[in-house]
Design a protein around this motif. Structure first.
Motif, PDB file in Angstrom:
ATOM      1  N   ILE A 147      39.627  39.337  79.625  1.00  0.00           N
ATOM      2  CA  ILE A 147      39.116  39.791  78.330  1.00  0.00           C
ATOM      3  C   ILE A 147      37.680  40.291  78.443  1.00  0.00           C
ATOM      4  O   ILE A 147      37.320  41.329  77.887  1.00  0.00           O
ATOM      5  CB  ILE A 147      39.214  38.653  77.282  1.00  0.00           C
ATOM      6  N   LEU A 148      36.853  39.560  79.180  1.00  0.00           N
ATOM      7  CA  LEU A 148      35.426  39.898  79.276  1.00  0.00           C
ATOM      8  C   LEU A 148      35.080  40.806  80.451  1.00  0.00           C
ATOM      9  O   LEU A 148      33.923  41.192  80.617  1.00  0.00           O
ATOM     10  CB  LEU A 148      34.592  38.613  79.361  1.00  0.00           C
ATOM     11  N   GLY A 149      36.071  41.105  81.304  1.00  0.00           N
ATOM     12  CA  GLY A 149      35.812  41.959  82.459  1.00  0.00           C
ATOM     13  C   GLY A 149      34.951  41.280  83.508  1.00  0.00           C
ATOM     14  O   GLY A 149      34.109  41.916  84.143  1.00  0.00           O
ATOM     15  N   LEU A 150      35.148  39.987  83.702  1.00  0.00           N
ATOM     16  CA  LEU A 150      34.371  39.223  84.673  1.00  0.00           C
ATOM     17  C   LEU A 150      34.975  39.328  86.065  1.00  0.00           C
ATOM     18  O   LEU A 150      36.084  39.832  86.227  1.00  0.00           O
ATOM     19  CB  LEU A 150      34.331  37.744  84.255  1.00  0.00           C
ATOM     20  N   GLU A 151      34.250  38.822  87.043  1.00  0.00           N
ATOM     21  CA  GLU A 151      34.749  38.706  88.407  1.00  0.00           C
ATOM     22  C   GLU A 151      35.306  37.303  88.594  1.00  0.00           C
ATOM     23  O   GLU A 151      34.898  36.370  87.898  1.00  0.00           O
ATOM     24  CB  GLU A 151      33.624  38.943  89.420  1.00  0.00           C
ATOM     25  N   THR A 152      36.198  37.122  89.560  1.00  0.00           N
ATOM     26  CA  THR A 152      36.772  35.806  89.814  1.00  0.00           C
ATOM     27  C   THR A 152      35.678  34.789  90.136  1.00  0.00           C
ATOM     28  O   THR A 152      35.741  33.638  89.703  1.00  0.00           O
ATOM     29  CB  THR A 152      37.811  35.865  90.951  1.00  0.00           C
ATOM     30  N   GLU A 153      34.634  35.223  90.855  1.00  0.00           N
ATOM     31  CA  GLU A 153      33.525  34.334  91.197  1.00  0.00           C
ATOM     32  C   GLU A 153      32.881  33.731  89.951  1.00  0.00           C
ATOM     33  O   GLU A 153      32.332  32.632  89.989  1.00  0.00           O
ATOM     34  CB  GLU A 153      32.455  35.075  92.006  1.00  0.00           C
ATOM     35  N   ASP A 154      32.941  34.461  88.832  1.00  0.00           N
ATOM     36  CA  ASP A 154      32.318  34.000  87.595  1.00  0.00           C
ATOM     37  C   ASP A 154      33.066  32.841  86.943  1.00  0.00           C
ATOM     38  O   ASP A 154      32.494  32.135  86.113  1.00  0.00           O
ATOM     39  CB  ASP A 154      32.234  35.149  86.580  1.00  0.00           C
ATOM     40  N   ILE A 155      34.322  32.648  87.305  1.00  0.00           N
ATOM     41  CA  ILE A 155      35.123  31.625  86.625  1.00  0.00           C
ATOM     42  C   ILE A 155      35.522  30.462  87.527  1.00  0.00           C
ATOM     43  O   ILE A 155      36.205  29.541  87.086  1.00  0.00           O
ATOM     44  CB  ILE A 155      36.386  32.236  85.976  1.00  0.00           C
ATOM     45  N   VAL A 156      35.085  30.489  88.781  1.00  0.00           N
ATOM     46  CA  VAL A 156      35.421  29.391  89.697  1.00  0.00           C
ATOM     47  C   VAL A 156      34.741  28.124  89.202  1.00  0.00           C
ATOM     48  O   VAL A 156      33.553  28.122  88.904  1.00  0.00           O
ATOM     49  CB  VAL A 156      34.976  29.707  91.143  1.00  0.00           C
ATOM     50  N   GLN A 157      35.511  27.062  89.078  1.00  0.00           N
ATOM     51  CA  GLN A 157      34.963  25.764  88.681  1.00  0.00           C
ATOM     52  C   GLN A 157      35.602  24.691  89.537  1.00  0.00           C
ATOM     53  O   GLN A 157      36.719  24.833  89.995  1.00  0.00           O
ATOM     54  CB  GLN A 157      35.187  25.503  87.190  1.00  0.00           C
ATOM     55  N   LEU A 158      34.834  23.652  89.786  1.00  0.00           N
ATOM     56  CA  LEU A 158      35.317  22.552  90.612  1.00  0.00           C
ATOM     57  C   LEU A 158      35.246  21.261  89.819  1.00  0.00           C
ATOM     58  O   LEU A 158      34.299  21.041  89.064  1.00  0.00           O
ATOM     59  CB  LEU A 158      34.467  22.411  91.876  1.00  0.00           C
ATOM     60  N   GLY A 159      36.214  20.391  90.026  1.00  0.00           N
ATOM     61  CA  GLY A 159      36.187  19.076  89.408  1.00  0.00           C
ATOM     62  C   GLY A 159      35.273  18.156  90.195  1.00  0.00           C
ATOM     63  O   GLY A 159      34.604  18.560  91.143  1.00  0.00           O
ATOM     64  N   ALA A 160      35.251  16.900  89.795  1.00  0.00           N
ATOM     65  CA  ALA A 160      34.442  15.917  90.515  1.00  0.00           C
ATOM     66  C   ALA A 160      34.959  15.796  91.941  1.00  0.00           C
ATOM     67  O   ALA A 160      36.162  15.771  92.174  1.00  0.00           O
ATOM     68  CB  ALA A 160      34.511  14.566  89.815  1.00  0.00           C
ATOM     69  N   PRO A 161      34.061  15.733  92.913  1.00  0.00           N
ATOM     70  CA  PRO A 161      34.498  15.622  94.302  1.00  0.00           C
ATOM     71  C   PRO A 161      35.210  14.298  94.569  1.00  0.00           C
ATOM     72  O   PRO A 161      34.942  13.298  93.915  1.00  0.00           O
ATOM     73  CB  PRO A 161      33.209  15.719  95.103  1.00  0.00           C
ATOM     74  N   LYS A 162      36.108  14.324  95.554  1.00  0.00           N
ATOM     75  CA  LYS A 162      36.880  13.127  95.899  1.00  0.00           C
ATOM     76  C   LYS A 162      35.984  11.962  96.287  1.00  0.00           C
ATOM     77  O   LYS A 162      36.291  10.815  96.014  1.00  0.00           O
ATOM     78  CB  LYS A 162      37.853  13.439  97.031  1.00  0.00           C
ATOM     79  N   GLN A 163      34.860  12.254  96.923  1.00  0.00           N
ATOM     80  CA  GLN A 163      34.017  11.158  97.369  1.00  0.00           C
ATOM     81  C   GLN A 163      33.313  10.454  96.212  1.00  0.00           C
ATOM     82  O   GLN A 163      32.603   9.484  96.419  1.00  0.00           O
ATOM     83  CB  GLN A 163      33.021  11.603  98.446  1.00  0.00           C
ATOM     84  N   ALA A 164      33.514  10.907  94.965  1.00  0.00           N
ATOM     85  CA  ALA A 164      32.956  10.196  93.817  1.00  0.00           C
ATOM     86  C   ALA A 164      33.611   8.822  93.694  1.00  0.00           C
ATOM     87  O   ALA A 164      33.050   7.909  93.094  1.00  0.00           O
ATOM     88  CB  ALA A 164      33.157  11.007  92.541  1.00  0.00           C
ATOM     89  N   GLY A 165      34.794   8.649  94.235  1.00  0.00           N
ATOM     90  CA  GLY A 165      35.419   7.338  94.352  1.00  0.00           C
ATOM     91  C   GLY A 165      35.876   6.685  93.071  1.00  0.00           C
ATOM     92  O   GLY A 165      36.065   5.482  93.019  1.00  0.00           O
ATOM     93  N   GLY A 166      36.034   7.425  91.988  1.00  0.00           N
ATOM     94  CA  GLY A 166      36.493   6.833  90.745  1.00  0.00           C
ATOM     95  C   GLY A 166      35.417   6.066  90.002  1.00  0.00           C
ATOM     96  O   GLY A 166      35.707   5.179  89.213  1.00  0.00           O
ATOM     97  N   PHE A 167      34.139   6.403  90.252  1.00  0.00           N
ATOM     98  CA  PHE A 167      33.030   5.760  89.554  1.00  0.00           C
ATOM     99  C   PHE A 167      32.350   6.779  88.658  1.00  0.00           C
ATOM    100  O   PHE A 167      32.400   7.976  88.891  1.00  0.00           O
ATOM    101  CB  PHE A 167      31.999   5.228  90.553  1.00  0.00           C
ATOM    102  N   ASP A 168      31.694   6.281  87.615  1.00  0.00           N
ATOM    103  CA  ASP A 168      30.892   7.170  86.787  1.00  0.00           C
ATOM    104  C   ASP A 168      29.578   6.500  86.420  1.00  0.00           C
ATOM    105  O   ASP A 168      29.340   5.342  86.743  1.00  0.00           O
ATOM    106  CB  ASP A 168      31.652   7.587  85.524  1.00  0.00           C
ATOM    107  N   ASP A 169      28.707   7.245  85.756  1.00  0.00           N
ATOM    108  CA  ASP A 169      27.462   6.766  85.187  1.00  0.00           C
ATOM    109  C   ASP A 169      26.389   6.427  86.203  1.00  0.00           C
ATOM    110  O   ASP A 169      25.537   5.590  85.933  1.00  0.00           O
ATOM    111  CB  ASP A 169      27.712   5.573  84.265  1.00  0.00           C
ATOM    112  N   GLY A 170      26.387   7.043  87.343  1.00  0.00           N
ATOM    113  CA  GLY A 170      25.295   6.849  88.282  1.00  0.00           C
ATOM    114  C   GLY A 170      23.984   7.343  87.704  1.00  0.00           C
ATOM    115  O   GLY A 170      22.911   6.954  88.145  1.00  0.00           O
ATOM    116  N   LEU A 171      24.043   8.157  86.668  1.00  0.00           N
ATOM    117  CA  LEU A 171      22.863   8.720  86.022  1.00  0.00           C
ATOM    118  C   LEU A 171      21.949   7.635  85.464  1.00  0.00           C
ATOM    119  O   LEU A 171      20.748   7.742  85.504  1.00  0.00           O
ATOM    120  CB  LEU A 171      23.315   9.659  84.903  1.00  0.00           C
ATOM    121  N   ARG A 172      22.516   6.574  84.941  1.00  0.00           N
ATOM    122  CA  ARG A 172      21.728   5.501  84.335  1.00  0.00           C
ATOM    123  C   ARG A 172      21.405   4.387  85.343  1.00  0.00           C
ATOM    124  O   ARG A 172      20.947   3.323  84.962  1.00  0.00           O
ATOM    125  CB  ARG A 172      22.472   4.928  83.143  1.00  0.00           C
TER     126      ARG A 172
END
Length: 150
Positions: A26-51
Motif C-alpha cells: 500500500i505504501l510502496g515500501l521496501e521489504t527491508e522497511d518491514i522486517v521485524q524480529l521477535g524476542a531472541p531465544k536467549q531471552a530464556g522466557g524472562f521479562d522485566d530486566g529493565l527494572r
C-alpha cells in the motif's frame, strides 16, 4: 463501517506477516522497511530486566468456566470482537485486491529477510535477562535494552 472508514489500514497480530506485506504494498515500501524480529531465544522466557529484576514468564492456563464465558457472553457483549472480524475481513479483501500470488511471494521474501536478520543478529544480541534469570547489565548498552527491540 464507520470505524473502518476512519482508519486507512488495520493490522492484526495473528496475521502479522500478511499485515506487514500489505502495508508495504500500500505504501510502496521496501521489504527491508518491514522486517521485524521477535524476542531472541536467549531471552530464556524472562521479562522485566529493565527494572533490575528478572521474572520468569509463567505459562498461562485457562479454566473451563472462563473459556466458556469468553466464547459466549463476553464475545457477544464486547465490540472488540466485531472490530476484529471486520479488520480480518478487510485484510482478506485487500489480499484479494493485490492477488494471493503476489502476497504469498512477498511473505516468502519477508520471511527470507527475517531469517537473514535473525541469523546475523540473534547470537550477538545481549538481552536484559540471562537464561538463568539474573539481570544482564551489558544489555543497557545494546539495542535490545529493556526488551523493547532494536
Amino acid at each position: 463501517r464507520e470505524i473502518m472508514n476512519v482508519y486507512h489500514f488495520v493490522a492484526l497480530t495473528e496475521r502479522m506477516d500478511e499485515s506487514l506485506v500489505l502495508l508495504k504494498l500500500i505504501l510502496g515500501l521496501e521489504t527491508e522497511d518491514i522486517v521485524q524480529l521477535g524476542a531472541p531465544k536467549q531471552a530464556g522466557g524472562f521479562d522485566d530486566g529493565l527494572r533490575g529484576k528478572c521474572h520468569r514468564i509463567q505459562k498461562g492456563g485457562i479454566f473451563r468456566e472462563i473459556d466458556e464465558y469468553v466464547k459466549n457472553e463476553f464475545k457477544i457483549q464486547n465490540h472488540d470482537y466485531f472490530l476484529y472480524a471486520v479488520a480480518n475481513r478487510s485484510l482478506d479483501l485487500t489480499i484479494q485486491e493485490f492477488g494471493h500470488e503476489l502476497v504469498e511471494k512477498e511473505i516468502g521474501e519477508l520471511k527470507r529477510m527475517q531469517r537473514i536478520a535473525r541469523d546475523r543478529c540473534e547470537l550477538d544480541t545481549i538481552v536484559p535477562c540471562t537464561k538463568d534469570g539474573p539481570p544482564n547489565r551489558l544489555s543497557e548498552k545494546y539495542c535490545f535494552w529493556g526488551g523493547v527491540g532494536c
